[in-house]
Design a protein around this motif. Structure first.
Motif, PDB file in Angstrom:
ATOM      1  N   PHE A   8      34.766  48.764  30.498  1.00 18.75           N
ATOM      2  CA  PHE A   8      35.501  47.553  30.188  1.00 18.75           C
ATOM      3  C   PHE A   8      35.950  46.843  31.461  1.00 18.75           C
ATOM      4  CE2 PHE A   8      38.692  45.150  27.741  1.00 18.75           C
ATOM      5  CZ  PHE A   8      37.892  44.842  26.654  1.00 18.75           C
ATOM      6  N   MET A   9      36.272  45.559  31.307  1.00 20.05           N
ATOM      7  CA  MET A   9      36.892  44.824  32.423  1.00 20.05           C
ATOM      8  C   MET A   9      38.064  45.664  32.939  1.00 20.05           C
ATOM      9  SD  MET A   9      37.713  41.308  30.413  1.00 20.05           S
ATOM     10  CE  MET A   9      37.228  41.404  28.702  1.00 20.05           C
ATOM     11  N   LYS A  13      34.693  49.150  37.939  1.00 18.36           N
ATOM     12  CA  LYS A  13      33.245  49.228  38.217  1.00 18.36           C
ATOM     13  C   LYS A  13      32.866  48.683  39.594  1.00 18.36           C
ATOM     14  CE  LYS A  13      33.000  46.967  34.582  1.00 18.36           C
ATOM     15  NZ  LYS A  13      32.699  46.009  33.539  1.00 18.36           N
ATOM     16  N   ASP A  32      27.373  40.503  37.232  1.00 21.89           N
ATOM     17  CA  ASP A  32      28.137  39.238  37.257  1.00 21.89           C
ATOM     18  C   ASP A  32      27.727  38.378  38.457  1.00 21.89           C
ATOM     19  OD1 ASP A  32      29.518  39.791  34.937  1.00 21.89           O
ATOM     20  OD2 ASP A  32      31.357  40.408  35.939  1.00 21.89           O
ATOM     21  N   ILE A  43      31.419  32.678  36.777  1.00 19.58           N
ATOM     22  CA  ILE A  43      31.443  33.127  35.374  1.00 19.58           C
ATOM     23  C   ILE A  43      32.416  32.265  34.547  1.00 19.58           C
ATOM     24  CG2 ILE A  43      31.969  35.064  33.829  1.00 19.58           C
ATOM     25  CD1 ILE A  43      29.695  35.880  35.573  1.00 19.58           C
ATOM     26  N   PHE A  47      31.421  30.121  31.181  1.00 16.93           N
ATOM     27  CA  PHE A  47      32.106  30.255  29.881  1.00 16.93           C
ATOM     28  C   PHE A  47      32.700  28.917  29.452  1.00 16.93           C
ATOM     29  CE2 PHE A  47      32.747  34.538  28.015  1.00 16.93           C
ATOM     30  CZ  PHE A  47      32.015  35.302  28.902  1.00 16.93           C
ATOM     31  N   PHE A  55      26.315  32.638  28.214  1.00 17.38           N
ATOM     32  CA  PHE A  55      26.499  33.643  29.263  1.00 17.38           C
ATOM     33  C   PHE A  55      25.724  34.922  28.922  1.00 17.38           C
ATOM     34  CE2 PHE A  55      28.717  37.549  30.500  1.00 17.38           C
ATOM     35  CZ  PHE A  55      28.631  37.442  31.883  1.00 17.38           C
ATOM     36  N   GLU A  59      22.897  36.787  31.144  1.00 19.76           N
ATOM     37  CA  GLU A  59      23.129  38.173  31.565  1.00 19.76           C
ATOM     38  C   GLU A  59      21.924  39.043  31.197  1.00 19.76           C
ATOM     39  OE1 GLU A  59      27.120  40.765  31.223  1.00 19.76           O
ATOM     40  OE2 GLU A  59      26.235  40.359  29.281  1.00 19.76           O
ATOM     41  N   THR A  76      28.088  46.569  36.175  1.00 18.39           N
ATOM     42  CA  THR A  76      27.687  45.628  35.119  1.00 18.39           C
ATOM     43  C   THR A  76      28.905  44.923  34.533  1.00 18.39           C
ATOM     44  OG1 THR A  76      27.851  47.410  33.492  1.00 18.39           O
ATOM     45  CG2 THR A  76      25.680  47.028  34.473  1.00 18.39           C
ATOM     46  N   GLY A  77      28.673  43.776  33.909  1.00 16.81           N
ATOM     47  CA  GLY A  77      29.746  43.085  33.188  1.00 16.81           C
ATOM     48  C   GLY A  77      30.156  43.920  31.975  1.00 16.81           C
ATOM     49  N   GLY A  78      31.416  43.808  31.592  1.00 18.57           N
ATOM     50  CA  GLY A  78      31.953  44.657  30.522  1.00 18.57           C
ATOM     51  C   GLY A  78      31.248  44.518  29.182  1.00 18.57           C
ATOM     52  N   GLY A  79      30.571  43.376  28.963  1.00 16.33           N
ATOM     53  CA  GLY A  79      29.921  43.166  27.671  1.00 16.33           C
ATOM     54  C   GLY A  79      28.440  43.506  27.658  1.00 16.33           C
ATOM     55  N   PRO A 117      37.698  35.184  31.313  1.00 19.28           N
ATOM     56  CA  PRO A 117      37.706  34.161  30.263  1.00 19.28           C
ATOM     57  C   PRO A 117      37.978  34.705  28.870  1.00 19.28           C
ATOM     58  CG  PRO A 117      35.511  34.373  31.277  1.00 19.28           C
ATOM     59  CD  PRO A 117      36.461  35.184  32.099  1.00 19.28           C
ATOM     60  N   ARG A 135      33.592  47.824  21.138  1.00 21.77           N
ATOM     61  CA  ARG A 135      32.679  48.326  22.177  1.00 21.77           C
ATOM     62  C   ARG A 135      32.728  49.829  22.404  1.00 21.77           C
ATOM     63  NH1 ARG A 135      33.467  43.874  26.921  1.00 21.77           N
ATOM     64  NH2 ARG A 135      32.910  42.034  25.676  1.00 21.77           N
TER      65      ARG A 135
HETATM   66  C1  S3P Z   1      33.022  40.403  30.327  1.00 15.02           C
HETATM   67  C2  S3P Z   1      33.359  41.054  31.493  1.00 15.02           C
HETATM   68  C3  S3P Z   1      33.230  40.410  32.806  1.00 15.02           C
HETATM   69  C4  S3P Z   1      32.194  39.275  32.774  1.00 15.02           C
HETATM   70  C5  S3P Z   1      32.494  38.336  31.666  1.00 15.02           C
HETATM   71  C6  S3P Z   1      32.488  39.029  30.304  1.00 15.02           C
HETATM   72  C7  S3P Z   1      33.178  41.142  29.044  1.00 15.02           C
HETATM   73  O1  S3P Z   1      32.825  41.371  33.770  1.00 15.02           O
HETATM   74  O2  S3P Z   1      30.900  39.784  32.647  1.00 15.02           O
HETATM   75  O3  S3P Z   1      33.742  37.756  31.911  1.00 15.02           O
HETATM   76  O4  S3P Z   1      32.615  40.684  28.030  1.00 15.02           O
HETATM   77  O5  S3P Z   1      33.831  42.198  29.022  1.00 15.02           O
HETATM   78  P1  S3P Z   1      33.799  42.550  34.315  1.00 15.02           P
HETATM   79  O6  S3P Z   1      33.696  43.689  33.351  1.00 15.02           O
HETATM   80  O7  S3P Z   1      33.210  42.892  35.646  1.00 15.02           O
HETATM   81  O8  S3P Z   1      35.167  41.981  34.407  1.00 15.02           O
END
Ligand code: S3P
Length: 170
Positions: A8-9, A13, A32, A43, A47, A55, A59, A76-79, A117, A135
């Protein structure tokens, strides 16, 4: 063995990824950063201008198309785990390490930050809880190794991953 960090954010990471890459003397990438480079926008701007769905497309595309070198660490991004094709690609690329923390810990780490965001909503803590519950199973299913990060400093997390590497697939 390439190391892919998911979580997660606010799970650490990027900071862990940089130190891991340094310790192993390999290249460091962050999806990211790759998305921002591909889009020529931050980013938050992506958004704001085009929304989350756009986005996610970028990604996924960057992850499939980027030409990774032989040895690397990838944050990696959290999503990223939201799309099964992304998870499949990550597993092809290397060993997937989940940096785990519970909602309270994550909220304390990121509540002052403004560049997330997804959390620019009236009740960010409730939103965090909601997103994390969606998640949670995706993160755990994707992971080859799970590292609990609560109460740990970055160097300790790096050491734990390095110590566990021989025991995980690669
Ligand atoms: C996101 C996490 C962000 C970034 C975007 C969406 C998410 O990355 O990819 O804002 O969906 O959790 P980090 O996990 O590096 O903050």
């Amino acid at each position: 063995m390439n190391i892919i960090l998911i979580g997660f954010m606010g799970s650490g990471k990027s900071a862990v990824g940089r130190q891991l890459a340094h310790a192993r003397q390999v290249a460091y990438f962050d999806t990211d950063d790759l998305v921002e480079a591909a889009a020529g926008q931050k980013i938050t701007e992506i958004f704001a201008a085009k929304g989350e769905a756009y986005f996610r497309e970028l990604e996924a595309e960057v992850l499939q198309k980027f030409f990774f070198p032989k040895d690397f660490v990838l944050a990696t991004g959290g999503g990223i785990v939201l799309r099964p094709a992304n998870v499949e690609r990550l597993k092809q690329l290397g060993s997937v390490v989940l940096l785990w923390a519970e909602v309270e810990t994550i909220y304390q780490r990121i509540k002052e930050e403004k560049q997330r965001p997804l959390l620019n909503v009236p009740d960010p803590q409730a939103e965090l809880r909601r997103i994390l519950e969606v998640r949670r199973p995706l993160y755990w299913q994707a992971a080859d190794l799970v590292v609990e990060t609560t109460g740990k400093e970055i160097p300790q997390i790096v050491q734990e991953i390095l110590a566990a590497l021989p025991t995980i697939k690669g």
